[in-house]
Every structure is written in structure tokens, then in C-alpha cells.
Enzyme design. Structure first.
Site, PDB file in Angstrom:
ATOM      1  N   LYS A 278      -6.054  32.869  -2.886  1.00 24.98           N
ATOM      2  CA  LYS A 278      -5.143  32.952  -4.026  1.00 24.98           C
ATOM      3  C   LYS A 278      -5.935  32.850  -5.319  1.00 24.98           C
ATOM      4  O   LYS A 278      -6.851  32.041  -5.436  1.00 24.98           O
ATOM      5  CB  LYS A 278      -4.110  31.827  -3.970  1.00 24.98           C
ATOM      6  CG  LYS A 278      -3.007  32.030  -2.950  1.00 24.98           C
ATOM      7  CD  LYS A 278      -1.976  30.922  -3.047  1.00 24.98           C
ATOM      8  CE  LYS A 278      -0.846  31.130  -2.061  1.00 24.98           C
ATOM      9  NZ  LYS A 278       0.151  30.048  -2.132  1.00 24.98           N
ATOM     10  N   GLU A 363      14.959  26.525   5.443  1.00 24.75           N
ATOM     11  CA  GLU A 363      16.132  25.883   4.862  1.00 24.75           C
ATOM     12  C   GLU A 363      17.126  25.426   5.922  1.00 24.75           C
ATOM     13  O   GLU A 363      17.760  24.366   5.787  1.00 24.75           O
ATOM     14  CB  GLU A 363      16.819  26.848   3.888  1.00 24.75           C
ATOM     15  CG  GLU A 363      15.984  27.198   2.671  1.00 24.75           C
ATOM     16  CD  GLU A 363      15.037  28.367   2.901  1.00 24.75           C
ATOM     17  OE1 GLU A 363      14.345  28.761   1.950  1.00 24.75           O
ATOM     18  OE2 GLU A 363      14.981  28.877   4.046  1.00 24.75           O
ATOM     19  N   ARG A 391      20.780  30.098   2.539  1.00 24.84           N
ATOM     20  CA  ARG A 391      20.165  30.393   3.830  1.00 24.84           C
ATOM     21  C   ARG A 391      20.448  29.295   4.864  1.00 24.84           C
ATOM     22  O   ARG A 391      20.230  29.487   6.053  1.00 24.84           O
ATOM     23  CB  ARG A 391      18.654  30.569   3.651  1.00 24.84           C
ATOM     24  CG  ARG A 391      18.295  31.517   2.535  1.00 24.84           C
ATOM     25  CD  ARG A 391      16.812  31.780   2.471  1.00 24.84           C
ATOM     26  NE  ARG A 391      16.428  32.748   3.472  1.00 24.84           N
ATOM     27  CZ  ARG A 391      15.165  33.052   3.769  1.00 24.84           C
ATOM     28  NH1 ARG A 391      14.179  32.433   3.150  1.00 24.84           N
ATOM     29  NH2 ARG A 391      14.885  33.954   4.677  1.00 24.84           N
TER      30      ARG A 391
END
Length: 616
Positions: A278, A363, A391
Site C-alpha cells: 500500500k 458485518e 449487510r
């Protein structure tokens, strides 16, 4: 400044380049991205990490005939730039500009619209099967990060895909979890070898030959697994039915191009594991990829300057309250689905490590995990964005609400969120929460009320939700106490005549401003459920027009609760329901978006004046 990049207006242009030119293109693309995002803001770290991958994918695959499905979409800027949207990057995440995520109606190269995690493998598999059924010789590629692979939906799709013979490639972009050993020349060489036709043909031929000798076949399979397991962590994905390849260096263009070129020729489900960094190529982002994940405008030479806010955000109010309540009650546990920083839980995670649980991008699991803890005497607080709570809706109903368990939902990003657009806007939570039995639903109008409501929710002993917006509030002083509010009771904040405005949550401030011009009564309703029916009936008796206003869709929202209350009592009165429109709102400046929806003071006055004119 970008001589090679400026010649690329489509993947067709990219595929005309010599392979020796690709590293230069990667350098230019990375530099352009840093310059562009510094002017607009956006997701930076993750996008810098997928520059070489984006180039290699479009160089090898026949896009858009071959489908690329990017999970979440935080890593698609290079893809967008290479597919004809280089100039459009100046309007990234702005009103009438391009989205920060893939969108089917934005480009034919965006095969699937994304924004939420862990959907790519399911979608790409669907496309691969559709191609198979229609006789098209195309490939489908799902690009998923290691974080998104923590989502259960991704594993459901892997399980399904491995049982099919569709031409699906799953690319695991491993940039955070360090689930593999450091890559090097040996791994890169083995990846090229194992993705080649010779290895694949030898593997199929050996299986065919050995089928008549089951003990030998079983031994051969185990020997291969053990050999591959010594150098690559692919056993899990092989068990799913994929041909595992990797890990390889995701910044090595030669290896990427060779490996993808080999895989493009293979049949059936393939799994390529790449390792990237990243923030690659930008020192500030490499040093702190979390800070540079989502950025505002910044000076690329000096990096991001720390923000100094004069007033705390709602997220910070929640984080402070969480620490204070944890000190007061050792039963409190904090749960988040991979949103520690975004939900304001960093300090809590440091102070109360044993009571902090990041469950990954899961979730559904977060809600049922909280329910299980609540069953055994803990008091879970689940910090979750409104749009992500969608979700886990079944688990909220089935595992929390039906059992009437003391789970507190601290719902961040309620209402519009600005630049992230429709996929992240919390437009529906008041509607989908108030219809669930046993739920208490609260909407704070300011920072101090948010803290009070969190305390109220924690003390209830039943399922509850405190829903607050992104960013800062009106700047009300915050009392450090853990005092609760009377449940189901609103308050009159301004007395007027003729018109009563019933404001929920963030809409109190514009309602008060509008009321000054209209000489209207304003009620801070506070509770969507249970609704303060006594206050509603009182206001209905004393006024000719009731106006409800909420930063939620009108359908089934807080205004609907008021209308239902009056209908049950047989009271007929003129009403005006104001809220978000029945449409998905694209990205833009949040203040302007609210104004466009008529939810600022000017819009409220205009709508109420029009309603009064119709009555006259």
C-alpha cells in the site's frame, strides 16, 4: 510531463506498447495519480499499490470483453485512468464528476459496480457462467484484497466456484495481513511454472493415468500438496477446487505479465496470489498507509497536514464515550467490522485491548458475535456505518431483536456522506430499523445529545441504536457525565404558531433556522422509536400544519411513524414529510447535496410556504 501516459486513451493503446515500455508507464501513472488525488482528495494508498497490476491486467486481457471485477473499488484509479478517464480524474468524487468506485453507467470497462466489500468473486463467477452458457470465449477476473477476503460472502463464492468449471480467475491482492512469506525469485519462478500449460497438461495427464490406481493417485495428490505447501500457502484454495499460483511480487511487471499471460490460456478456476505494498512509490503513504487511505486535498511534496478541528466530530464523541463507559462498566465490549479508525475506536482499542474485537469485514458475524456475548452477560457495543449495517440485517432481526438482547448499535455515517456517494450513504436506516420489534432508535441533534443517547442505549438492556451523521455537529458543549435521557421523550425547542416542525436528528439545526422566518414551533423529537406520541398529539391539536424533517428517505422513515400515530388516533391534519428523495444520490459536497434535497433552512422555508399556499 507524462509523455507515455498521455498516449493511452484506452486499453487498446496500452496493448500496442512494447513490454519494455511498461515500467515507464507505471512510473508516470503513479506520479500522475499522486498529483491528481492531491488536488481532489480520494483513496490513495490502496490505489498506489495496484498500478502494475492494473497495467498487466489490461495488457494481457481483452477488456472489456474479458471482465474485470474490482472488490470494494478502493484500488481502481489506475484502471480508470487507463480506460479513458484520465482527464475526468480532475472531477473525481465531485458532483457531476466520476465516482471513486467502479460504476457500470460510467464506463464499459467497469464490469460491475462496487463500493462494499467481498462481492467480487460472486459477481465474476456469475459473469463467467453467463459467458459459458452463451458460448462466449471470455474470461472473468475478480481482484480482491486480503481484507475483503475476511468477508464470509467471499468464501461462499469460493466454495461455489471451485465446484464449477467456469473460466474464473481470482487474484488475491495481499497487502496487509502478511499471510505469505516474503516473495522472491524462487516464488516468481514457481508461479510462472505452475501457471504454464505444460504443468497444467502434465497434472491432468497424470491424474487420468493414475485413476486406475487409486492408492497411487492419492499418494501423488498428497505429494503435490506437500511440495506446493513447502513454498506457497495455497492449500486452502486448492481445497476449494482452484489451481493456486503464487505468491508473486505484484510490482514486478515482467512476472505479472508472464503469469497472467499463462493463466489467460488455462481453463477452469484459477487463483493467483500477489503481494503488493500500500502506498507504493510515495514515501508518505508507504510510511502511514492508513492515514493516506482516504485523503483530502494535500501538498504532494509535504504530505498531509494534521487537521485541527475546533469542535469534535460525532465519531470522536462516540470514541470518548466508549472509553468513559468502559471505565464505568467492565461488562462493556466494543466490536467493529474492520472500521477501528473510521468508527473512532483507536483509543478504546489501546486502553481496553481485552475488550476490543475487530472481526474483519464481516458485518453478519459482528452482529451474531455480539448476540452471543450478550447471552452470557456482556454488554456489546457494535460500532458500524449505517450502510454496512444493511449487510447484517438478518442477524439484527434473527439473532439480536427476536431474543431481545442488550446490543447497542452505534451507527456512524447516518444520512448523506458526500464524496463516497450512493454506496456509502446512510439513507435507509431509520426506515429499516423502526419496523423491527424490540428496537429503540435514537437520533441525536447535537454532540452532547449523542453522548446522552449512547448512555441511554447502554442502560436499556434491550436492542438499541443511536444513529448519528458524518462529521461535526452544531458545536454544543459536551458534558462529561454518563447521564441518560427519558426514553421516548422529545422536547419543544421553539414555540410558534400555525406550523409545527418535528425535527429528527441532524435536521434540528436547519429547522430552527427556518422556524425563525416562519414563526413556527420546533420539536426535537429525539426518538424515532418509541415515538413521543403524547408530544405528537399535542402539536397536532395546536397547529394547522405538521412538518416532519429527517435525513433519511421519506418512505417508511420517521415521518411515516408520525403519520401512523395520528392515523391510529383518528386525527386528520395537514402534513408535509421532508427527507431524502426516492433515488440513489451520487457523490458531491454534502452541504450542497442537502440543499439540493431541500433539507437546508432555505429549502425548508420554500417547501413549507408552498404547503401553506396549497392550504389557503
Amino acid at each position: 510531463m507524462y509523455p507515455l501516459l498521455q498516449t493511452i486513451d484506452s486499453p487498446d493503446d496500452l496493448r500496442k506498447l512494447e513490454r519494455e515500455q511498461l515500467p515507464q508507464l507505471a512510473d508516470e501513472l503513479r506520479a500522475f495519480m499522486i498529483e491528481s488525488v492531491s488536488k481532489t482528495g480520494g483513496h490513495l494508498s490502496s490505489n498506489l499499490g495496484t498500478v502494475e497490476l492494473s497495467i498487466a491486467l489490461h495488457y494481457i486481457f481483452d477488456t472489456p470483453e474479458d471482465r474485470l471485477v474490482w472488490d470494494v473499488g478502493h484500488q481502481t484509479y489506475a484502471h480508470k485512468i487507463l480506460t479513458g478517464r484520465r482527464e475526468a480524474m480532475s472531477g473525481l468524487r465531485m458532483a457531476h464528476g466520476i465516482s471513486g468506485f467502479p460504476k457500470r453507467n460510467e464506463s464499459k470497462y467497469d464490469a460491475f459496480g462496487t463500493g462494499h466489500s467481498s462481492t467480487s468473486i460472486s459477481a465474476a463467477l456469475g459473469m463467467a457462467v453467463a459467458a459459458q452458457l452463451s458460448g462466449r470465449d471470455s474470461r472473468s477476473v475478480a481482484i480482491i484484497g486480503d481484507g475483503a477476503l475476511t468477508g464470509g460472502m467471499a468464501f461462499e463464492a469460493l466454495n461455489n466456484a471451485g465446484a464449477m468449471n467456469a473460466n474464473l480467475l481470482v487474484i488475491l491482492n495481499d497487502n496487509d495481513m502478511s499471510i505469505s512469506r516474503p516473495v522472491g525469485a524462487l516464488n516468481n519462478y514457481l508461479a510462472k511454472l505452475m501457471s504454464g500449460r505444460f504443468y497444467a497438461a502434465m497434472r491432468r495427464g497424470s491424474e487420468k493415468m493414475l485413476k486406475g490406481m487409486p492408492p497411487v493417485l492419492e499418494f501423488a495428490k498428497r505429494a503435490e500438496e506437500h511440495f506446493k505447501g513447502m513454498v506457497i500457502p495455497g492449500t486452502l484454495f486448492e481445497e476449494f477446487g482452484f489451481n493456486y499460483i503464487g505468491p508473486i511480487d505484484g510490482h514486478d511487471l515482467d512476472t505479472l505479465v508472464d503469469t497472467l499471460g499463462n493463466i489467460r490460456k488455462l481453463e477452469g478456476p484459477q487463483f493467483l496470489h500477489i503481494v503488493t505494498q500500500k502506498g507504493k512509490g510515495y514515501a508518505h503513504a508507504e510510511d502511514d498507509c492508513v492515514l493516506y487511505h482516504g485523503v483530502g486535498k494535500f501538498d504532494p511534496d509535504h504530505g498531509i497536514k494534521p487537521k485541527v478541528d475546533s469542535k469534535p466530530s460525532y465519531t470522536q464523541v462516540f470514541g470518548d464515550w466508549l472509553c468513559d463507559m468502559a471505565a464505568a462498566d467492565e461488562r462493556l465490549v466494543g466490536i467493529t467490522p474492520a472500521m477501528c479508525e473510521g468508527s473512532g475506536m483507536v483509543e478504546f482499542a489501546e486502553k481496553y485491548k481485552e475488550r476490543y474485537f475487530d472481526v474483519g469485514i464481516a458485518e453478519q458475524h459482528a452482529l451474531t458475535f455480539a448476540a452471543g456475548m450478550a447471552c452470557d452477560g456482556m454488554k456489546p457495543v457494535v460500532a458500524i456505518y449505517s450502510t454496512f449495517l444493511q449487510r447484517g440485517y438478518d442477524q439484527l432481526i434473527h439473532d439480536v431483536a427476536i431474543q431481545n438482547l442488550p446490543v447497542v448499535l452505534a451507527i456512524d455515517r447516518g444520512g448523506l456522506v458526500g464524496a463516497d456517494g450512493a454506496t456509502h450513504a446512510g439513507s435507509f436506516d431509520l426506515s429499516y430499523l423502526r419496523c423491527v420489534p424490540n428496537m429503540t432508535v435514537m437520533t441525536p441533534a447535537d454532540e452532547n445529545e449523542c453522548r446522552q443517547m449512547l448512555s441511554t442505549a447502554f442502560q436499556l438492556g434491550t436492542p438499541s441504536a443511536v444513529r448519528y451523521p458524518r462529521g461535526t455537529g452544531p458545536g454544543v458543549a459536551i458534558q462529561p457525565s454518563l447521564q441518560a435521557l427519558p426514553v421516548g421523550k422529545g422536547e419543544v425547542r421553539r414555540k410558534g404558531r400555525n406550523v409545527a416542525i418535528l425535527a429528527f436528528g441532524s435536521m434540528l439545526a436547519p429547522a430552527l433556522q427556518a422556524a425563525d422566518q416562519l414563526d413556527a414551533t420546533v420539536a426535537n423529537m429525539r426518538f424515532v422509536k418509541p415515538l413521543d406520541e403524547e408530544l405528537v398529539l399535542k402539536l397536532a391539536r395546536e397547529h394547522a400544519l405538521l412538518v416532519t424533517v429527517e435525513e433519511n428517505v421519506v418512505q417508511g422513515g420517521a415521518g411515516s411513524a408520525v403519520a401512523e400515530c395520528l392515523a391510529q388516533q383518528g386525527i386528520a391534519i395537514s402534513m408535509l414529510h421532508l427527507g431524502l428523495p426516492d433515488q440513489f444520490l451520487e457523490q458531491g459536497d454534502p452541504v450542497q447535496m442537502l440543499a439540493d434535497c431541500g433539507l437546508d433552512a432555505v429549502g425548508l422555508v420554500r417547501a413549507i410556504d408552498a404547503a401553506l399556499a396549497r392550504k389557503a
